[in-house]
Design an enzyme around this catalytic site. Structure first.
Site, PDB file in Angstrom:
ATOM      1  N   LYS A  66      -3.512  -3.839  -3.181  1.00  0.00           N
ATOM      2  CA  LYS A  66      -2.464  -2.858  -2.772  1.00  0.00           C
ATOM      3  C   LYS A  66      -2.110  -2.859  -1.342  1.00  0.00           C
ATOM      4  O   LYS A  66      -0.981  -2.910  -0.875  1.00  0.00           O
ATOM      5  CB  LYS A  66      -2.583  -1.522  -3.335  1.00  0.00           C
ATOM      6  CG  LYS A  66      -2.503  -1.334  -4.813  1.00  0.00           C
ATOM      7  CD  LYS A  66      -2.438   0.046  -5.333  1.00  0.00           C
ATOM      8  CE  LYS A  66      -2.486   0.109  -6.835  1.00  0.00           C
ATOM      9  NZ  LYS A  66      -2.234   1.627  -6.983  1.00  0.00           N
ATOM     10  N   ASP A 102       3.932   4.689  -6.989  1.00  0.00           N
ATOM     11  CA  ASP A 102       2.600   5.699  -7.228  1.00  0.00           C
ATOM     12  C   ASP A 102       2.944   6.984  -6.970  1.00  0.00           C
ATOM     13  O   ASP A 102       2.822   7.806  -7.699  1.00  0.00           O
ATOM     14  CB  ASP A 102       1.301   5.120  -6.634  1.00  0.00           C
ATOM     15  CG  ASP A 102       0.917   3.786  -7.348  1.00  0.00           C
ATOM     16  OD1 ASP A 102       0.907   3.469  -8.489  1.00  0.00           O
ATOM     17  OD2 ASP A 102       0.149   3.054  -6.606  1.00  0.00           O
ATOM     18  N   GLY A 125      -9.248  14.850  -2.078  1.00  0.00           N
ATOM     19  CA  GLY A 125      -9.291  13.195  -1.941  1.00  0.00           C
ATOM     20  C   GLY A 125      -8.439  13.111  -0.800  1.00  0.00           C
ATOM     21  O   GLY A 125      -7.358  13.810  -0.510  1.00  0.00           O
ATOM     22  N   ALA A 126      -8.804  12.013  -0.245  1.00  0.00           N
ATOM     23  CA  ALA A 126      -8.017  11.298   1.011  1.00  0.00           C
ATOM     24  C   ALA A 126      -7.975   9.989   1.247  1.00  0.00           C
ATOM     25  O   ALA A 126      -8.093   9.307   2.012  1.00  0.00           O
ATOM     26  CB  ALA A 126      -8.533  12.015   2.245  1.00  0.00           C
ATOM     27  N   ALA A 129      -4.953   6.925  -3.211  1.00  0.00           N
ATOM     28  CA  ALA A 129      -3.894   7.705  -4.223  1.00  0.00           C
ATOM     29  C   ALA A 129      -3.505   8.763  -3.436  1.00  0.00           C
ATOM     30  O   ALA A 129      -2.351   9.402  -3.788  1.00  0.00           O
ATOM     31  CB  ALA A 129      -4.640   8.023  -5.583  1.00  0.00           C
ATOM     32  N   ILE A 217      -5.545  12.715 -11.607  1.00  0.00           N
ATOM     33  CA  ILE A 217      -4.939  11.306 -11.672  1.00  0.00           C
ATOM     34  C   ILE A 217      -5.620  10.460 -12.778  1.00  0.00           C
ATOM     35  O   ILE A 217      -5.407   9.262 -13.357  1.00  0.00           O
ATOM     36  CB  ILE A 217      -4.526  10.451 -10.707  1.00  0.00           C
ATOM     37  CG1 ILE A 217      -5.898   9.916 -10.135  1.00  0.00           C
ATOM     38  CG2 ILE A 217      -3.878  11.343  -9.438  1.00  0.00           C
ATOM     39  CD1 ILE A 217      -5.736   9.125  -8.619  1.00  0.00           C
TER      40      ILE A 217
HETATM   41  P1  ATR Z   1      -8.201   5.474  -4.198  1.00  0.00           P
HETATM   42  O1  ATR Z   1      -7.493   4.286  -3.819  1.00  0.00           O
HETATM   43  O2  ATR Z   1      -8.382   5.179  -5.693  1.00  0.00           O
HETATM   44  O3  ATR Z   1      -7.817   6.595  -3.613  1.00  0.00           O
HETATM   45  P2  ATR Z   1     -10.251   4.990  -2.123  1.00  0.00           P
HETATM   46  O4  ATR Z   1      -9.239   4.922  -1.143  1.00  0.00           O
HETATM   47  O5  ATR Z   1     -11.510   4.269  -2.217  1.00  0.00           O
HETATM   48  O6  ATR Z   1      -9.734   5.104  -3.738  1.00  0.00           O
HETATM   49  O7  ATR Z   1     -10.625   6.680  -2.112  1.00  0.00           O
HETATM   50  C1  ATR Z   1     -11.778   7.468  -2.805  1.00  0.00           C
HETATM   51  C2  ATR Z   1     -11.404   8.972  -2.665  1.00  0.00           C
HETATM   52  O8  ATR Z   1     -12.320   9.493  -3.654  1.00  0.00           O
HETATM   53  C3  ATR Z   1     -11.797   9.362  -1.295  1.00  0.00           C
HETATM   54  O9  ATR Z   1     -11.318  10.602  -1.172  1.00  0.00           O
HETATM   55  C4  ATR Z   1     -13.683   9.660  -1.510  1.00  0.00           C
HETATM   56  O10 ATR Z   1     -14.020  10.513  -0.531  1.00  0.00           O
HETATM   57  P3  ATR Z   1     -14.650  10.185   0.763  1.00  0.00           P
HETATM   58  O11 ATR Z   1     -13.506   9.817   1.499  1.00  0.00           O
HETATM   59  O12 ATR Z   1     -15.564  11.412   1.148  1.00  0.00           O
HETATM   60  O13 ATR Z   1     -15.170   8.815   0.489  1.00  0.00           O
HETATM   61  C5  ATR Z   1     -13.740  10.252  -2.903  1.00  0.00           C
HETATM   62  N1  ATR Z   1     -14.581  10.165  -3.832  1.00  0.00           N
HETATM   63  C6  ATR Z   1     -14.962   9.113  -4.140  1.00  0.00           C
HETATM   64  N2  ATR Z   1     -16.432   9.151  -4.770  1.00  0.00           N
HETATM   65  C7  ATR Z   1     -16.668  10.606  -4.497  1.00  0.00           C
HETATM   66  C8  ATR Z   1     -17.714  11.210  -5.096  1.00  0.00           C
HETATM   67  N3  ATR Z   1     -18.690  11.084  -5.655  1.00  0.00           N
HETATM   68  N4  ATR Z   1     -17.651  12.663  -4.623  1.00  0.00           N
HETATM   69  C9  ATR Z   1     -16.548  13.135  -3.820  1.00  0.00           C
HETATM   70  N5  ATR Z   1     -15.434  12.317  -3.456  1.00  0.00           N
HETATM   71  C10 ATR Z   1     -15.480  10.828  -3.750  1.00  0.00           C
END
Ligand code: ATR
Length: 278
Positions: A66, A102, A125-126, A129, A217
């Site tokens: 993406k 999205d 989350g950040a 998505a 989501i």
């Molecule tokens: P996507 O594009 O699906 O949003 P991404 O860009 O890899 O995927 O982002 C993953 C998100 O899930 C991030 O907010 C991540 O938190 P961090 O910024 O601290 O990495 C969060 N995330 C993934 N695994 C996690 C976990 N086990 N506990 C808490 N947050 C998690």
């Protein structure tokens, strides 16, 4: 002549997109076919050139392409550029134009379960998505959005980058737990709780606002731990099926100029997920 559409990604074998788009083409008597293409990152550039050379009319883009596809396209619309991700490409007479449905799909899904004006929203989350959802929600206006992310600095960066809503703030997990009762809407955008780690939740829920809406989501499982806990405390809950259907519907609209039947799309997704009611 039959038009060709598709989706590129890896993994892609279990994509539900061919089912919903081919059904919508049939429903609308549109002479087209939608195919899933397994494309690895080192094949992306060739794949995009191939789409153009073959005159493919449009395609979806999914994990992990993406972001990487952006410099390979001829044009990218403003929302997709700001979000930094493209999930839909339209081939307009040989010009490949990227869009992001999205964020719009998510907000449309959310509007099915709640009004958003003057609401306090917490996004969990950040990542990619969250970016799409935060950008699109912030553009709606009159919504106070806070962000919680495991890595706090990323939440702060996201808020600073978009700064469409000057009231947005980043909060810690402790604050999230303690102030949960202040939020009308909680939007979960991370992979926490996704199959096979279905017992995981971003944080424990102790106290939520009466009538709060919790939206996740994730659609596998159909009800995440967070949604289950929120429901037990009286929340209205929503899983990722509607969002998935709406992002597809808006992609379909970009390609054909027509909005398909989103309820039908949701039902196909549910059937694909194993007929679990949601
Ligand atoms: P996507 O594009 O699906 O949003 P991404 O860009 O890899 O995927 O982002 C993953 C998100 O899930 C991030 O907010 C991540 O938190 P961090 O910024 O601290 O990495 C969060 N995330 C993934 N695994 C996690 C976990 N086990 N506990 C808490 N947050 C998690």
């Amino acid at each position: 002549m039959k038009k060709l559409y598709g989706v590129i990604g890896s993994p892609i074998a279990h994509s539900m997109s061919p089912h919903i788009h081919n059904d919508a083409f049939k429903q609308m008597d549109y002479n087209a076919h939608y195919h899933a293409f397994h494309i690895e990152p080192d094949e992306l550039e060739d794949a995009v050139k191939g789409m153009k050379a073959l005159g493919v009319s449009g395609f979806n883009v999914t994990i992990p392409h993406k972001e990487a596809i952006i410099p390979l396209l001829d044009e990218v619309d403003e929302a997709a550029r700001r979000i930094g991700a493209v999930n839909t490409v339209v081939n307009r007479d040989g010009v490949l134009i990227g869009y992001n449905t999205d964020g719009k799909g998510y907000v449309e899904a959310l509007k099915e379960v709640t009004m958003l004006k003057n609401k306090r929203v917490l996004i969990i989350g950040a990542g990619g998505a969250a970016r799409a959802i935060f950008y699109t929600l912030a553009k709606e206006g009159n919504i106070q959005i806070d962000l919680y992310n495991r890595t706090a600095s990323k939440a702060v960066e996201l808020i600073q980058e978009f700064s469409l809503n000057h009231l947005a703030k980043g909060i810690s997990s402790k604050e999230a737990v303690n102030t949960m009762k202040d939020y009308d809407v909680v939007v979960q955008t991370t992979s926490v709780g996704m199959f096979p780690y279905t017992e995981e939740s971003p944080f424990p829920l102790i106290n939520i606002k009466e009538g709060a809406v919790f939206s996740d989501i994730i659609y596998n499982p159909i009800e995440t731990r967070l949604l289950r806990d929120a429901k037990a405390l009286g929340a209205v809950t929503q899983n990722g099926v509607s969002m998935f259907a709406y992002q597809a519907a808006f992609a379909f609209e970009h390609w054909t100029g027509q909005l398909p039947d989103t309820d039908r799309m949701k039902n196909i997704v549910k059937v694909q997920l194993g007929g679990i009611s949601c």
